[in-house]
Design an enzyme around this catalytic site. Structure first.
Site, short mmCIF file in Angstrom:
data_model
loop_
_atom_site.label_atom_id
_atom_site.label_comp_id
_atom_site.label_asym_id
_atom_site.label_seq_id
_atom_site.Cartn_x
_atom_site.Cartn_y
_atom_site.Cartn_z
N GLU A 116 10.52 7.61 -16.83
CA GLU A 116 9.14 8.11 -17.01
C GLU A 116 8.60 7.77 -18.39
O GLU A 116 7.45 7.37 -18.54
CB GLU A 116 9.10 9.63 -16.81
CG GLU A 116 9.31 10.06 -15.38
CD GLU A 116 9.41 11.57 -15.28
OE1 GLU A 116 8.40 12.20 -14.97
OE2 GLU A 116 10.51 12.12 -15.55
N SER A 173 15.49 20.82 -16.30
CA SER A 173 14.30 21.62 -16.56
C SER A 173 14.74 22.92 -17.22
O SER A 173 15.79 23.46 -16.90
CB SER A 173 13.59 21.91 -15.24
OG SER A 173 12.83 23.10 -15.35
N LYS A 201 16.63 21.06 -11.14
CA LYS A 201 15.98 19.79 -11.48
C LYS A 201 16.89 18.78 -12.18
O LYS A 201 17.71 19.14 -13.00
CB LYS A 201 14.76 20.05 -12.38
CG LYS A 201 13.59 20.74 -11.72
CD LYS A 201 12.99 19.95 -10.56
CE LYS A 201 12.24 18.71 -10.99
NZ LYS A 201 10.98 19.02 -11.67
N HIS A 234 0.83 -1.22 0.00
CA HIS A 234 0.00 0.00 0.00
C HIS A 234 0.87 1.27 0.00
O HIS A 234 0.43 2.31 0.48
CB HIS A 234 -0.95 0.05 1.21
CG HIS A 234 -1.71 -1.21 1.43
ND1 HIS A 234 -2.98 -1.42 0.95
CD2 HIS A 234 -1.36 -2.37 2.04
CE1 HIS A 234 -3.39 -2.64 1.28
NE2 HIS A 234 -2.43 -3.24 1.94
#
Ligand code: ARG
Length: 469
Positions: A289, A276, A282, A155
């Site tokens: 991804e 970024s 970043k 979970h």
């Protein structure tokens, strides 16, 4: 004039021509089309359906077409619709009328089915080879981290201490089944359709066995209508690829989470990240991804082909031309995703301290305390309730279970003694879990050893499979 133009008096509408054509994407099959044509022409001569002189001229012409394709000099034309007619038309240009015999006892329907089988078989073997490399990369990382303690989650809540090696071995399990599935799929890809012609076979005395033999297929389609209308092998391939992508996507998700500041468990190598354009700090895990994201298009292609084939009457229908783009795209997506994943793993820097901190600063050792109480004669359910109370007590007093005093432990249950602290240490907890499949070092080592043998046998099996290009 179209190769099929005899019965037509009018011209094809220009938009129809473009809409109908598949050359933009089926040119991927060009070299397979030539391999198939070669086998076909040899058989025609063997069976004296054409002369050996004709055969030699056609084979010579095909050789030239092949080199034009390989050198990027072949000019693909929409007016010739698809790869089959593009090659035939070019052959006629090169060797003249004798080229027109190549399509004796053949239809584009069995031709495209053959090309697709040849393409699928080669890519299937290539994909297995790539997956084996990925399996090895996973095993190496697991081996390196069989003692790196981290929290295991259910979970997405910290559940019980495990090791990173143990966690990684679960991905090995998925990949190894993926390879097995592809080996099994190979049997359905390795069937030769040529000789079915349009749908009804032929009255020429063809020899399908010799074509099968030449192209190294294990079996023949026994029914000519099935041969031209079967796309199960593409569906199944898409299913296998969807499953692989799903596995890579889950693995990616872990990598993305672990590399976030919230977890800080790992750092990816710069070469597999991007920055970024606005936020200078970043470092984004784009590769992971994108792989996570690309599962959508592969699964979409599986779904798309199911819908295309559903309720399609026998035998060939033009709808079936829609089998290719999604399939090719999925294959290419898989090839690059697996390759990148394999490249990404060795560059992962593991922050063992952070993982340790995470597992030492929570209650994921609660089950171990309950298990220790069971050893001392308390039933598991009662022990569960007592430890639950202890967790509540700890939370109210801002303590961890390992920070309780012996007196406090005795308050939970008089059976608890000094030894409880040993069971509360996540490092020891992991080593206690020697059950088959568990995270103890010896057990993970055994899993890795079994896996290494499995990989060796997969490699040996893979070497025996046919890959033409
Ligand atoms: N381009 C077609 C396809 O990919 C080849 C078969 C065409 N056959 C036909 N009778 N129109 O499916």
């Amino acid at each position: 004039m179209k190769l099929w133009g005899g019965r037509f008096t009018g011209e094809t509408d220009k938009l129809v021509e473009k809409f109908n054509a598949s050359i933009d994407f089926d040119k991927k099959l060009a070299l397979y089309d030539i391999i198939g044509s070669r086998a076909h022409v040899k058989m025609l001569a063997e069976r004296e359906i054409i002369t050996s002189d004709d055969r030699d001229k056609i084979l010579k012409g095909l050789l030239q077409v092949e080199s034009e394709i390989k050198e990027g000099k072949f000019s693909y034309k929409v007016e010739h619709e698809d790869i089959h007619m593009n090659i035939e038309a070019r052959l006629i240009e090169i060797i003249g009328d004798v080229a027109k015999k190549i399509h004796t006892a053949r239809s584009r329907n069995d031709q495209v089915a053959l090309d697709l089988h040849l393409y699928a078989r080669d890519r299937l073997v290539g994909m297995i080879e790539l997956l084996i490399e990925l399996e090895k990369a996973v095993l190496d990382l697991a081996d390196e981290h069989k003692l790196t303690v981290m929290p295991g989650y259910t979970h997405l809540q910290r559940a019980q201490p495990i090791s990173l090696g143990h966690h990684l071995m679960s991905y090995y399990g998925m990949l190894s089944r993926d390879v097995e599935r592809l080996f099994d799929l190979y049997k359905r890809v390795d069937i030769m359709p040529l000789g079915a012609c349009a749908l009804a076979g032929t009255s020429y005395p063809i020899d399908r066995e010799s074509v099968r033999d030449e192209l190294q297929f294990e079996r023949l389609y026994e029914n000519s209508m099935d041969a031209v209308s079967d796309r199960d092998f593409v569906l199944e391939f898409l299913f296998c690829m969807s499953t692989i992508m799903t596995h890579l996507s889950r693995f990616s998700e872990d990598i993305i989470l672990w590399s976030s500041s919230e977890y800080g468990f790992i750092e990816l190598d710069d070469s597999f990240c991007t920055g970024s354009s606005i936020m200078p700090q970043k470092k984004n895990p784009d590769v992971a991804e994108l792989i996570r994201g690309k599962v959508g298009r592969v699964l979409g292609s599986l779904n798309g082909l199911f819908v295309t084939l559903k309720a399609l009457p026998l035998a060939y229908n033009k709808d079936m031309q829609e089998d290719k783009e999604g399939f090719f795209d999925a294959v290419e997506t898989l090839m690059v995703s697996i390759t990148l994943f394999t490249g990404m793993l060795p560059g992962i820097k593991v922050n063992e301290e952070k993982m340790k901190e995470a597992v030492y600063s929570d209650f994921s050792n609660a089950t171990d305390l309950a298990d220790y109480m069971v050893k001392k004669g308390i039933s598991f359910r009662d022990a569960h309730a007592l430890v639950g109370k202890a967790v509540l007590y700890c939370q109210e007093n801002n303590k961890l279970l390992s920070e309780l005093t012996l007196e406090e432990l005795k308050d939970i249950s008089p059976v608890l003694d000094e030894k409880a602290f040993y069971y509360l240490d996540p490092k020891d907890s992991v080593q206690q879990k020697k059950s088959r499949g568990g995270p103890a070092e010896t057990e993970v080592m055994r899993q890795i050893e079994v896996a290494r043998k499995e990989v060796l046998s997969q490699e040996a099996t893979c070497e025996k499979l046919v890959k033409l290009i």
